[in-house]
Design an enzyme around this catalytic site. Structure first.
Site, mmCIF file in Angstrom:
data_model
loop_
_atom_site.group_PDB
_atom_site.id
_atom_site.type_symbol
_atom_site.label_atom_id
_atom_site.label_comp_id
_atom_site.label_asym_id
_atom_site.label_seq_id
_atom_site.Cartn_x
_atom_site.Cartn_y
_atom_site.Cartn_z
ATOM 1 N N ALA A 1 4.754 -33.943 -32.094
ATOM 2 C CA ALA A 1 3.526 -33.560 -31.958
ATOM 3 C C ALA A 1 2.865 -33.399 -30.699
ATOM 4 O O ALA A 1 3.005 -34.130 -30.185
ATOM 5 C CB ALA A 1 2.911 -35.744 -32.703
ATOM 6 N N HIS B 1 -2.039 -37.514 -40.741
ATOM 7 C CA HIS B 1 -0.647 -36.381 -40.765
ATOM 8 C C HIS B 1 0.436 -37.206 -41.143
ATOM 9 O O HIS B 1 1.909 -36.906 -41.456
ATOM 10 C CB HIS B 1 -0.717 -35.705 -38.975
ATOM 11 C CG HIS B 1 -1.778 -34.621 -39.127
ATOM 12 N ND1 HIS B 1 -1.106 -32.820 -39.106
ATOM 13 C CD2 HIS B 1 -3.056 -34.552 -39.133
ATOM 14 C CE1 HIS B 1 -1.720 -32.324 -39.235
ATOM 15 N NE2 HIS B 1 -3.234 -33.498 -39.068
ATOM 16 N N GLY C 1 -4.265 -20.111 -37.680
ATOM 17 C CA GLY C 1 -5.820 -20.980 -38.723
ATOM 18 C C GLY C 1 -6.461 -21.091 -38.106
ATOM 19 O O GLY C 1 -6.143 -21.938 -36.329
ATOM 20 N N GLY C 2 -7.666 -21.237 -38.783
ATOM 21 C CA GLY C 2 -9.096 -21.968 -37.930
ATOM 22 C C GLY C 2 -8.395 -23.694 -38.280
ATOM 23 O O GLY C 2 -8.033 -23.897 -38.810
#
Length: 318
Positions: free
Chosen positions: A175, A193, A151-152
């Protein structure tokens, strides 16, 4: 033991009367309605069986040796009685899918436990989207199984990756873009996040991605969420001095592909779809775009699933 759901929606049904949200309007236009949850266990409401209240719900004993854990209502997270493996659990998976992962982690939900969703409502866009999510959560999943999500920027790909693993009991969040002391905006993203994912997930902040894929959880003891491939490639090109000569990073790419192919884990990895980005204005930017685009193709070729995320909507790629 027979569990009958005369209805499985929230207290006001789905669509909710008078609600103009897209979820309710979509069902109303289609002439579809879901009744509020009416739970019967062996023909009797849970509260009429022998039971005890637990935080967030009820521990129900419909017959000798049978135990059912029932969420009190939308948003409730019923706590399991210590040492009990339930025959069935009725949970608000729309609002609290991670609670299923926790119950699996503590052993309250086992391989033979029947898991049922209750209190569905407009917190999910549609019944079809609910079924898609339940497909990730309800059957206990094991590796090897690889999913690549593309995805962008700000497309929702990281949130989709987290969503897919909410029902898993043992997740390591890899991560590849650790906090940077000199970049407050980046650190704010990293913190967001961290707050979004379940507190019991393990975290590995590392660029040694091939090692994570083949040891620990990568050896088959759990699931891995990799976020993301683009930040890993940035570090790999730095370490290899490959910005002016991209060929220097090829051994790292080959190592990653070999580890991706041989992992025993369930892996969900996030990557940037370079075709959605602006054309880079520098030679280094164009080199990164080309290498990442080629790497994405190689990873997708070795993945059981790949999907494109745009504006939070997901398109599965065959």
């Amino acid at each position: 033991m027979n569990i009958d759901l005369g209805g499985a929606a929230g207290p006001d049904g789905w669509p909710r009367p008078g609600c103009r949200c897209a979820s309710c309007a979509r069902l109303r236009t289609a002439g579809i309605g879901h009744e509020p949850a009416r739970i019967l266990i062996d023909g009797v409401p849970p509260a009429e069986h022998a039971h005890q209240e637990v935080p967030g719900g009820f521990d129900v004993r419909p017959s000798p040796g049978r135990r059912v854990l029932v969420a009190r209502g939308p948003g409730a997270r019923p706590e399991a009685v210590a040492g009990v493996v339930y025959d069935a659990v009725l949970l608000d998976l729309v609002g609290c899918p991670d609670h299923l992962g926790l119950l699996r982690r503590t052993g309250a939900v086992g391989a033979a436990t029947e898991v049922l969703n209750v209190y569905a409502d407009h917190r999910v866009p549609s019944p079809a989207e609910l079924e898609r999510r339940l497909g990730f959560w309800l059957p206990p999943r094991r590796g090897p199984h690889r999913t690549l999500l593309l995805g962008g920027a700000r497309s929702g790909k990281s949130a989709e990756a987290e969503l897919r693993l909410m029902g898993d009991p043992d997740v390591t969040y890899v991560a590849t873009g650790p906090a940077r002391g000199d970049d407050p905006e980046w650190n704010a993203r990293v913190d967001a996040h961290r707050r979004r994912r379940p507190h019991w997930w393990a975290t590995a902040e590392t660029t040694e991605l091939a090692r994570e894929l083949t040891s620990g959880a990568g050896a088959g003891s759990g699931a891995l969420l990799v976020d993301g491939i683009g930040t890993w490639l940035t570090a790999a090109m730095d370490e290899a001095g490959a910005w002016e000569d991209p060929a220097r990073v090829e051994p790292r790419l080959d190592e990653l592909i070999a580890a991706w192919r041989s992992t025993a884990a369930r892996v969900v990895a996030v990557t940037d779809e370079v075709g959605l980005s602006l054309v880079p204005t520098t030679p280094a930017g164009r080199a990164f775009r080309d290498v990442l685009g080629h790497l994405n193709q190689r990873l997708a070729a070795e993945s059981e699933e790949a999907a494109l995320v745009i504006a939070g909507r997901v398109t599965e790629l065959s």
